[in-house]
Motif scaffolding. Sequence first.
Motif, mmCIF file in Angstrom:
data_model
loop_
_atom_site.group_PDB
_atom_site.id
_atom_site.type_symbol
_atom_site.label_atom_id
_atom_site.label_comp_id
_atom_site.label_asym_id
_atom_site.label_seq_id
_atom_site.Cartn_x
_atom_site.Cartn_y
_atom_site.Cartn_z
ATOM 1 N N ARG A 171 32.483 40.386 55.548
ATOM 2 C CA ARG A 171 33.286 41.443 54.925
ATOM 3 C C ARG A 171 32.949 41.568 53.447
ATOM 4 N N GLU A 172 33.098 42.793 52.939
ATOM 5 C CA GLU A 172 32.985 43.050 51.516
ATOM 6 C C GLU A 172 34.378 43.283 50.950
ATOM 7 N N TYR A 173 34.596 42.804 49.732
ATOM 8 C CA TYR A 173 35.934 42.854 49.143
ATOM 9 C C TYR A 173 35.916 43.491 47.764
ATOM 10 N N ILE A 174 37.020 44.146 47.445
ATOM 11 C CA ILE A 174 37.302 44.605 46.096
ATOM 12 C C ILE A 174 38.535 43.840 45.623
ATOM 13 N N ALA A 175 38.423 43.189 44.479
ATOM 14 C CA ALA A 175 39.533 42.392 43.945
ATOM 15 C C ALA A 175 39.855 42.828 42.529
ATOM 16 N N TRP A 176 41.102 42.594 42.135
ATOM 17 C CA TRP A 176 41.559 42.823 40.766
ATOM 18 C C TRP A 176 42.185 41.534 40.264
ATOM 19 N N PHE A 177 41.630 40.996 39.183
ATOM 20 C CA PHE A 177 42.098 39.706 38.671
ATOM 21 C C PHE A 177 42.521 39.850 37.208
ATOM 22 N N SER A 178 43.400 38.943 36.779
ATOM 23 C CA SER A 178 43.877 38.972 35.397
ATOM 24 C C SER A 178 43.520 37.676 34.687
ATOM 25 N N SER A 179 42.753 37.802 33.607
ATOM 26 C CA SER A 179 42.443 36.635 32.770
ATOM 27 C C SER A 179 43.656 36.173 31.974
ATOM 28 N N ASP A 180 44.721 36.996 31.945
ATOM 29 C CA ASP A 180 45.953 36.592 31.267
ATOM 30 C C ASP A 180 46.623 35.419 31.987
ATOM 31 N N ILE A 181 46.286 35.241 33.265
ATOM 32 C CA ILE A 181 46.768 34.085 34.033
ATOM 33 C C ILE A 181 45.529 33.288 34.413
ATOM 34 N N PRO A 182 45.147 32.326 33.587
ATOM 35 C CA PRO A 182 43.852 31.644 33.754
ATOM 36 C C PRO A 182 43.829 30.629 34.885
ATOM 37 N N ARG A 183 44.097 31.107 36.086
ATOM 38 C CA ARG A 183 44.028 30.277 37.281
ATOM 39 C C ARG A 183 43.057 30.942 38.252
ATOM 40 N N SER A 184 42.006 30.224 38.626
ATOM 41 C CA SER A 184 40.986 30.782 39.511
ATOM 42 C C SER A 184 41.466 30.681 40.959
#
Length: 281
Positions: A171-184
């Motif tokens: 599968r291919e994914y599109i994600a949105w992440f926030s560096s304001d919450i520095p948890r990978s």
Amino acid sequence: MRRMVLALYLLAQVMTLSAGAPIFPSRYGEIAKCKVVDTAMYEVSYKIVAKLYTDPKYRHLGYTDVQTLLIGKRISATYSKDILRLREVADEERKRGAELITNYDGITFPEDIFKGYPSSKELTSSYRLFAGAGYGRYTEPKPNFGWEILPETKNILGYKCQKAKGKFRGREYIAWFSSDIPRSDGPWKFCGLPGLILAVQDTRGDFVFTCTAIENKKSTPIRFWTYPHIETTRDKLRHIILRMHKQPIVFCEQALGEKIYIGNTNKNRDFSFEWLWLEVE
């Protein structure tokens, strides 16, 4: 009948005609049978919107669930929020000596994922099988989604998020992440970005995860289940799950050691239904 619209609901109810269900240790898994492996710093809620079929005729059929992600210093865990709550209810009923426990007749996301357990580079999956068939469990390396970070941004719950795209097991994914919450971290097995994933979906639209709440936590335990599991590998569990969906009634009868009857006529025992897992390969 090859397809039954309410097949999953049927299987959730095959063992009861009342509001309760016989006590099977594997029905929910007792919440008391666990070990605390970490303490959550964050509790993140995600709404899951999932499809049940790829056939265009049945694409409108699906389910929604809420997944809880608990993030600790070393380990994180994702659970179905409804199942986690009902484990607590069932334990209270057992303590009171109940012969029946409250049953759940809906559809939930079937996997609990423990990232960073048993080691920092691994994850463990606990997969709920049908009816009283129990749980399958396997450990594997943390996945590599090969994320490509893109310049596009948007706000989610007041957090500035950046777009990324990746691939994993068909599968291919599109994600949105926030560096304001520095948890990978993120829902299910999603991880590997320089910030918490607040939204992610596959490009087919079969599975959509959207963050609905983020809470700071200091004392919520992260529980790893110690009730009985089928200890196996991902590939072997995949074969079990495929067989379970191909012949669900036969599968459940073999697991329970008794016959399952559908209504007064006991017809339509040979139905099967498509199995959509996030991992196509």
